[in-house]
Design an enzyme around this catalytic site. Structure first.
Site, PDB file in Angstrom:
ATOM      1  N   SER A 206      15.907 -20.211 -36.072  1.00  0.00           N
ATOM      2  CA  SER A 206      14.875 -19.168 -35.390  1.00  0.00           C
ATOM      3  C   SER A 206      15.328 -19.534 -33.910  1.00  0.00           C
ATOM      4  O   SER A 206      14.562 -18.557 -33.085  1.00  0.00           O
ATOM      5  CB  SER A 206      13.458 -19.736 -35.715  1.00  0.00           C
ATOM      6  OG  SER A 206      12.469 -19.315 -35.389  1.00  0.00           O
TER       7      SER A 206
ATOM      8  N   GLU B 120      20.685 -12.564 -34.475  1.00  0.00           N
ATOM      9  CA  GLU B 120      19.679 -12.208 -35.148  1.00  0.00           C
ATOM     10  C   GLU B 120      20.111 -12.181 -36.335  1.00  0.00           C
ATOM     11  O   GLU B 120      19.931 -12.781 -37.711  1.00  0.00           O
ATOM     12  CB  GLU B 120      18.757 -10.692 -35.086  1.00  0.00           C
ATOM     13  CG  GLU B 120      17.678 -11.200 -35.987  1.00  0.00           C
ATOM     14  CD  GLU B 120      16.268 -11.946 -36.111  1.00  0.00           C
ATOM     15  OE1 GLU B 120      16.090 -12.191 -37.374  1.00  0.00           O
ATOM     16  OE2 GLU B 120      16.434 -12.017 -34.902  1.00  0.00           O
TER      17      GLU B 120
END
Length: 120
Positions: A100, A71
């Site tokens: 993503s 992330e």
């Protein structure tokens, strides 16, 4: 970028400061990172309790840590792309989609590890 010239303990302290700044910035600006941290508040104690061995605990905790690491990398890619410009561009969209996808795979990895450790 110019070489800072810092060495030894000074370099380590400076690097730790930059890392802390990056964590704070990500927490402040990225909702997904905050959500993943909230999930970890529940899952870390659960991993320590449910893991029977040190290896199992390490696998459970490591899979969670990997999600945060990916992330952070995804957020850095998005920030760099946004710095370049707000206009839509296929390469920018591709880079963001790939970041993503990396987060998605890290989460899928964590799920698989938890399932295999707890029910395998």
């Amino acid at each position: 970028m110019a070489h800072s010239g810092h060495r030894g303990l000074t370099r380590i302290i400076k690097a730790a400061g930059y890392s802390w700044k990056g964590l704070r910035s990500t927490f402040r600006h990225e909702a997904a990172f905050r959500q993943e941290l909230m999930a970890m508040l529940i899952l870390v104690p659960l991993a320590l309790w449910l893991g029977d061995t040190g290896v199992e605990r390490a696998l459970l905790l490591g899979s969670l840590l990997l999600v945060l690491i990916v992330e952070l990398l995804n957020s850095s890619v998005e920030a760099a792309i946004d710095r370049i410009g707000e206009e839509l561009h296929p390469l920018s969209a591709r880079a963001k989609d790939m970041g993503s996808a990396a987060v998605f795979l890290a989460i899928a990895h964590a799920v698989v590890v938890w399932v295999l450790v707890l029910w395998g």
